[in-house]
Design a protein around this motif. Structure first.
Motif, PDB file in Angstrom:
ATOM      1  N   GLN A 231       0.817  -1.211   0.000  1.00  0.00           N
ATOM      2  CA  GLN A 231       0.000   0.000   0.000  1.00  0.00           C
ATOM      3  C   GLN A 231       0.850   1.260   0.000  1.00  0.00           C
ATOM      4  OE1 GLN A 231      -3.395   0.070   2.651  1.00  0.00           O
ATOM      5  NE2 GLN A 231      -3.526  -2.153   2.650  1.00  0.00           N
ATOM      6  N   LEU A 232       2.072   1.177   0.514  1.00  0.00           N
ATOM      7  CA  LEU A 232       2.986   2.319   0.486  1.00  0.00           C
ATOM      8  C   LEU A 232       3.822   2.340  -0.784  1.00  0.00           C
ATOM      9  CD1 LEU A 232       4.187   2.238   4.193  1.00  0.00           C
ATOM     10  CD2 LEU A 232       2.483   3.748   3.177  1.00  0.00           C
ATOM     11  N   ASP A 233       3.544   1.410  -1.686  1.00  0.00           N
ATOM     12  CA  ASP A 233       4.199   1.326  -2.992  1.00  0.00           C
ATOM     13  C   ASP A 233       5.695   1.061  -2.884  1.00  0.00           C
ATOM     14  OD1 ASP A 233       3.571   1.426  -5.834  1.00  0.00           O
ATOM     15  OD2 ASP A 233       4.966   3.095  -5.908  1.00  0.00           O
ATOM     16  N   TRP A 234       6.079   0.236  -1.929  1.00  0.00           N
ATOM     17  CA  TRP A 234       7.472  -0.167  -1.848  1.00  0.00           C
ATOM     18  C   TRP A 234       7.728  -1.487  -2.553  1.00  0.00           C
ATOM     19  CZ3 TRP A 234      12.583  -0.268  -0.279  1.00  0.00           C
ATOM     20  CH2 TRP A 234      13.124   0.979   0.056  1.00  0.00           C
ATOM     21  N   THR A 235       6.695  -2.137  -3.038  1.00  0.00           N
ATOM     22  CA  THR A 235       6.895  -3.416  -3.716  1.00  0.00           C
ATOM     23  C   THR A 235       6.647  -3.320  -5.211  1.00  0.00           C
ATOM     24  OG1 THR A 235       4.586  -4.054  -3.293  1.00  0.00           O
ATOM     25  CG2 THR A 235       6.233  -4.687  -1.652  1.00  0.00           C
ATOM     26  N   GLY A 236       6.190  -2.151  -5.695  1.00  0.00           N
ATOM     27  CA  GLY A 236       5.833  -2.051  -7.108  1.00  0.00           C
ATOM     28  C   GLY A 236       7.032  -1.985  -8.038  1.00  0.00           C
ATOM     29  N   TYR A 237       8.154  -1.414  -7.566  1.00  0.00           N
ATOM     30  CA  TYR A 237       9.288  -1.203  -8.460  1.00  0.00           C
ATOM     31  C   TYR A 237      10.156  -2.453  -8.588  1.00  0.00           C
ATOM     32  CZ  TYR A 237      13.947   0.129  -9.956  1.00  0.00           C
ATOM     33  OH  TYR A 237      15.145   0.174 -10.605  1.00  0.00           O
ATOM     34  N   THR A 238      10.464  -2.800  -9.804  1.00  0.00           N
ATOM     35  CA  THR A 238      11.489  -3.803 -10.079  1.00  0.00           C
ATOM     36  C   THR A 238      12.394  -3.232 -11.160  1.00  0.00           C
ATOM     37  OG1 THR A 238      10.032  -4.856 -11.710  1.00  0.00           O
ATOM     38  CG2 THR A 238      10.068  -5.795  -9.489  1.00  0.00           C
ATOM     39  N   PRO A 239      13.700  -3.469 -11.089  1.00  0.00           N
ATOM     40  CA  PRO A 239      14.607  -2.933 -12.109  1.00  0.00           C
ATOM     41  C   PRO A 239      14.194  -3.385 -13.500  1.00  0.00           C
ATOM     42  CG  PRO A 239      15.848  -3.774 -10.233  1.00  0.00           C
ATOM     43  CD  PRO A 239      14.422  -4.200 -10.034  1.00  0.00           C
ATOM     44  N   PRO A 240      14.321  -2.520 -14.488  1.00  0.00           N
ATOM     45  CA  PRO A 240      13.913  -2.893 -15.854  1.00  0.00           C
ATOM     46  C   PRO A 240      14.843  -3.944 -16.435  1.00  0.00           C
ATOM     47  CG  PRO A 240      15.057  -0.792 -15.867  1.00  0.00           C
ATOM     48  CD  PRO A 240      14.890  -1.166 -14.426  1.00  0.00           C
ATOM     49  N   THR A 241      14.395  -4.577 -17.485  1.00  0.00           N
ATOM     50  CA  THR A 241      15.193  -5.598 -18.160  1.00  0.00           C
ATOM     51  C   THR A 241      15.475  -5.155 -19.583  1.00  0.00           C
ATOM     52  OG1 THR A 241      13.191  -6.770 -18.836  1.00  0.00           O
ATOM     53  CG2 THR A 241      14.225  -7.458 -16.766  1.00  0.00           C
ATOM     54  N   GLY A 242      16.583  -5.631 -20.120  1.00  0.00           N
ATOM     55  CA  GLY A 242      16.908  -5.339 -21.506  1.00  0.00           C
ATOM     56  C   GLY A 242      17.522  -3.962 -21.699  1.00  0.00           C
ATOM     57  N   VAL A 243      18.261  -3.816 -22.788  1.00  0.00           N
ATOM     58  CA  VAL A 243      18.893  -2.539 -23.131  1.00  0.00           C
ATOM     59  C   VAL A 243      17.978  -1.781 -24.076  1.00  0.00           C
ATOM     60  CG1 VAL A 243      20.916  -1.446 -24.146  1.00  0.00           C
ATOM     61  CG2 VAL A 243      21.168  -3.585 -22.866  1.00  0.00           C
ATOM     62  N   PRO A 244      17.519  -0.596 -23.700  1.00  0.00           N
ATOM     63  CA  PRO A 244      16.591   0.131 -24.559  1.00  0.00           C
ATOM     64  C   PRO A 244      17.310   0.827 -25.713  1.00  0.00           C
ATOM     65  CG  PRO A 244      17.102   1.451 -22.632  1.00  0.00           C
ATOM     66  CD  PRO A 244      17.830   0.140 -22.461  1.00  0.00           C
ATOM     67  N   ASP A 245      16.553   1.121 -26.733  1.00  0.00           N
ATOM     68  CA  ASP A 245      17.059   1.932 -27.839  1.00  0.00           C
ATOM     69  C   ASP A 245      17.001   3.396 -27.431  1.00  0.00           C
ATOM     70  OD1 ASP A 245      17.737   2.374 -30.800  1.00  0.00           O
ATOM     71  OD2 ASP A 245      15.887   3.526 -30.543  1.00  0.00           O
ATOM     72  N   PHE A 246      18.091   4.128 -27.642  1.00  0.00           N
ATOM     73  CA  PHE A 246      18.154   5.520 -27.194  1.00  0.00           C
ATOM     74  C   PHE A 246      17.026   6.347 -27.795  1.00  0.00           C
ATOM     75  CE2 PHE A 246      19.413   9.916 -27.268  1.00  0.00           C
ATOM     76  CZ  PHE A 246      20.075  10.117 -26.070  1.00  0.00           C
ATOM     77  N   SER A 247      16.786   6.196 -29.071  1.00  0.00           N
ATOM     78  CA  SER A 247      15.767   7.013 -29.734  1.00  0.00           C
ATOM     79  C   SER A 247      14.374   6.739 -29.188  1.00  0.00           C
ATOM     80  CB  SER A 247      15.804   6.760 -31.248  1.00  0.00           C
ATOM     81  OG  SER A 247      17.065   7.108 -31.783  1.00  0.00           O
ATOM     82  N   SER A 248      14.070   5.475 -28.909  1.00  0.00           N
ATOM     83  CA  SER A 248      12.749   5.146 -28.368  1.00  0.00           C
ATOM     84  C   SER A 248      12.611   5.623 -26.931  1.00  0.00           C
ATOM     85  CB  SER A 248      12.507   3.642 -28.447  1.00  0.00           C
ATOM     86  OG  SER A 248      13.441   2.936 -27.641  1.00  0.00           O
ATOM     87  N   LEU A 249      13.747   5.727 -26.224  1.00  0.00           N
ATOM     88  CA  LEU A 249      13.717   6.144 -24.828  1.00  0.00           C
ATOM     89  C   LEU A 249      13.514   7.643 -24.700  1.00  0.00           C
ATOM     90  CD1 LEU A 249      13.948   4.617 -22.153  1.00  0.00           C
ATOM     91  CD2 LEU A 249      16.391   5.139 -22.143  1.00  0.00           C
ATOM     92  N   PHE A 250      14.104   8.431 -25.618  1.00  0.00           N
ATOM     93  CA  PHE A 250      14.066   9.886 -25.478  1.00  0.00           C
ATOM     94  C   PHE A 250      13.378  10.608 -26.626  1.00  0.00           C
ATOM     95  CE2 PHE A 250      17.838   8.459 -23.095  1.00  0.00           C
ATOM     96  CZ  PHE A 250      17.475   8.908 -21.836  1.00  0.00           C
ATOM     97  N   GLY A 251      13.054   9.891 -27.689  1.00  0.00           N
ATOM     98  CA  GLY A 251      12.289  10.527 -28.758  1.00  0.00           C
ATOM     99  C   GLY A 251      13.108  11.278 -29.772  1.00  0.00           C
ATOM    100  N   PHE A 252      14.421  11.136 -29.781  1.00  0.00           N
ATOM    101  CA  PHE A 252      15.261  11.785 -30.795  1.00  0.00           C
ATOM    102  C   PHE A 252      16.538  10.968 -30.966  1.00  0.00           C
ATOM    103  CE2 PHE A 252      16.092  13.834 -26.711  1.00  0.00           C
ATOM    104  CZ  PHE A 252      17.475  13.694 -26.582  1.00  0.00           C
ATOM    105  N   SER A 253      17.235  11.207 -32.092  1.00  0.00           N
ATOM    106  CA  SER A 253      18.466  10.464 -32.371  1.00  0.00           C
ATOM    107  C   SER A 253      19.600  10.982 -31.491  1.00  0.00           C
ATOM    108  CB  SER A 253      18.856  10.620 -33.846  1.00  0.00           C
ATOM    109  OG  SER A 253      17.823  10.091 -34.673  1.00  0.00           O
ATOM    110  N   PRO A 254      20.501  10.113 -31.098  1.00  0.00           N
ATOM    111  CA  PRO A 254      21.584  10.545 -30.205  1.00  0.00           C
ATOM    112  C   PRO A 254      22.566  11.490 -30.886  1.00  0.00           C
ATOM    113  CG  PRO A 254      21.915   8.275 -30.890  1.00  0.00           C
ATOM    114  CD  PRO A 254      20.560   8.669 -31.373  1.00  0.00           C
ATOM    115  N   ARG A 255      23.051  12.450 -30.113  1.00  0.00           N
ATOM    116  CA  ARG A 255      24.097  13.361 -30.558  1.00  0.00           C
ATOM    117  C   ARG A 255      25.460  12.713 -30.302  1.00  0.00           C
ATOM    118  NH1 ARG A 255      21.234  18.501 -27.536  1.00  0.00           N
ATOM    119  NH2 ARG A 255      19.387  18.576 -28.885  1.00  0.00           N
TER     120      ARG A 255
END
Length: 608
Positions: A231-255
């Protein structure tokens, strides 16, 4: 323990409550990195480490079995008076945590054969759960009247034995004696116990529980602990899995800078210090978030804290971190807080809170109120953006500093605008880096540039060694390339030179003028004949106010386009001015005026 009404909660039950919170945290909330740290330090398997930590947490309030505490509740004193003594202690304050520490210094070695050096550290760690560690002198000053005589010692011994049997600690591997000299471990243990005590003291979850025996009660308390954490939301977070694509993560191509961060991410497999030096606009923030994300899924870390120099920059950064989390997490398990002295009145914070109340249930980022009610709890949340002082307080002699350190441990902490730190802040940062390195926390420092001496000191603070020749053939001195990424781990350091994007290529013209306005007003008037926007940055608020009054009389621009901006405005006014300046002069703004003047203090360069 008593409720405001007419019922009590047994001391032994409360001790078990807090222990079960620790067990529930271990099972449901603490990530692999934190559990692994405890397991490695204690040199035992996970289940044994789990039980030991639960048992130690249960001992935190053993000192409530003393005359001053039990005598503070008249009905309880009356019930106990036939079996226990209640000597007069006058008005001398007797913190029950200190009585716990006093008792544990002897009980742990005598009853469990624990090394006295370790027993002392455990005693101090759990005895300080109300915010301040007891000193040896303070414990020695606890006379028999305050801690109780042999009758009270027998009660505390019986409680100790009941808990030892409940957790089966005599059947566990012995607590290693070489942990006595690991300050980071004891600090984390103190933070864990204190946090568990906060949860275990929430009345609606635990105070009406009962059971016929202690094992049965422990099972019920564990279920309540899990419910409380959910109820205090201490169990909801789990570390993400997989390596994300930079563009999909931030919405633009990397500099170019971000391309180097993408290449660097898979190389950094252990906690590290990363220093990114590059001009404004090169994308340092997104590069840092991408590196932090890599550690989240590879090292199974607990989250990210972004430390900004001012409240205004914290407010602005909150939106950028929120967008990153919305792209990264598909469920409502990203708990994002804003942490600074005026966070409760920040519009950006309200936007995060309102987004969590989504009719379609699509929001993935929420701000949980339990973490926000008490300012000491904020860093416990997985994700937060705030001012740098919230992190620096963890190395100052403040109450519950160890809770802040526990909140920062096994995360990635990003410090922005490090070049703006004064000598005092830089010294505190170096001290904090030593602690964060010991707690296996990754640190990313973002700066426009750094003096070579500062760079060397930061690397030394984190790694504990003077910088040797780097793998790239560079030293951390003035011969280093710029811009660059410097990274350091326990194994060594390296510098990665960077290319700059075309947006950073510009020509600046510098001209010296004497201080009196009469020496530069004619040039300013002439420059504005061809339109343009002017920023006048002053060293003091008084000077900014003086120049603003003078320019009002000059009528160089329309009245609505002459803006005064400094940090002494009431918070609500200052926030409106910040929003106006950002709206009218920010990148790609459609409302940029043809002619305008902003008279400001350094807040304009540190806050926007």
């Amino acid at each position: 323990r008593t409720h405001k009404t007419d019922w009590t909660h047994s001391l032994v039950f409360h001790l078990i409550d807090v222990a079960q919170v620790v067990l529930a945290l271990w099972d449901r909330a603490l990530p692999d990195s934190t559990r692994g740290y405890f397991v490695r330090t204690l040199q035992m398997d996970q289940e044994s480490a789990r039980k030991w930590l639960g048992f130690i947490a249960a001992l935190h309030d053993l000192g409530k079995a003393c005359p001053p505490f039990q005598g503070s509740y008249p009905p309880g004193r009356q019930a106990l008076a036939s079996a226990l003594s209640f000597p007069d202690t006058g008005n001398v304050r007797t913190p029950h945590g200190w009585v716990s520490a006093y008792a544990l210094r002897e009980l742990l070695p005598r009853r469990l054969g624990m090394a006295r050096s370790v027993a002392r550290q455990i005693a101090y760690a759990v005895g300080g759960h109300h915010g301040v560690f007891p000193s040896a002198h303070a414990l020695n000053e606890l006379g028999p009247a305050r801690r109780g005589g042999q009758d009270w010692e027998a009660v505390r011994r019986d409680l100790f034995e009941a808990l030892a049997e409940l957790f089966g600690v005599r059947d566990l591997p012995p607590w290693p004696s070489d942990t006595a000299d690991t300050p980071a471990f004891w600090t984390l243990l103190a933070g864990l116990v204190c946090f568990a005590d906060w949860i275990g003291s929430i009345e609606e979850y635990f105070f009406r529980l009962d059971a016929p025996d202690l094992p049965a009660y422990a099972g019920r308390a564990y279920n309540q602990a899990v419910a409380a954490l959910e109820q205090l939301d201490w169990t909801g977070y789990t570390p993400p899995t997989g390596v994300p694509d930079f563009s999909s993560l931030f919405g633009f191509s990397p500099r170019p800078l971000q391309e180097e961060a993408i290449k660097l991410a898979p190389r950094l497999t252990t906690p590290a210090l990363v220093i990114v030096e590059a001009p404004t606009g090169e994308g340092k923030t997104e590069a840092a978030l991408f590196l932090a994300d890599a550690w989240l899924h590879r090292a199974r870390q607990r989250g990210i804290y972004v430390a900004m120099p001012t409240q205004a920059t914290s407010n602005q950064m909150l939106g950028r971190v929120r967008r990153y989390l919305e792209h990264r997490f598909t469920r409502g398990d990203a708990n994002l807080l804003l942490l600074h002295g005026n966070a409760a009145w920040a519009k950006e914070r309200d936007e995060v809170r309102l987004s969590a109340i989504d009719e379609e249930g699509e929001s993935t980022v929420v701000a949980q109120s339990w973490f926000e009610v008490n300012k000491k709890r904020g860093l416990l949340a997985p994700f937060a953006v705030g001012t740098v002082d919230q992190a620096l307080l963890s190395v100052l002699q403040t109450k519950h500093f160890f809770v802040r350190l526990f909140g920062l441990s096994h995360k990635t902490v990003i410090f922005d605008e490090v070049h703006a730190y004064d000598t005092y802040m830089s010294t505190l940062l170096q001290h904090l880096l030593r602690w964060l390195a010991a707690m296996e926390t990754t640190v990313i420092l973002l700066s426009a540039t750094l003096p070579s001496q500062t760079r060397r000191e930061l690397v030394k603070a984190y790694t504990g060694r003077n910088s040797a020749d780097l793998q790239a053939g560079q030293n951390l001195d003035s011969s280093m390339p710029y811009p660059a990424i410097t990274w350091a781990t326990a194994e060594g350091e390296e510098v990665v030179p960077l290319e700059t994007s075309s947006t950073s290529a510009r020509t600046l013209a510098l001209e010296w003028h004497a201080s009196p306005p009469e020496s530069w007003l004619p040039q300013l008037r002439e420059a504005l004949d061809d339109d343009g926007c002017v920023a006048i940055i002053c060293n003091t608020v008084a000077r900014a106010q003086e120049l603003y009054g003078l320019l009002e009389n000059e009528h160089l621009v329309p009245d609505e386009d002459l803006i005064l901006f400094h940090a002494r405005f009431p918070f609500a006014w200052r926030q409106e001015i910040e929003e106006q300046v950002l709206r009218r002069f920010g990148p790609d703004t459609p409302d940029r005026p043809k002619r305008a003047i902003v008279v400001a203090t350094q807040v304009i360069e540190q806050s926007l």
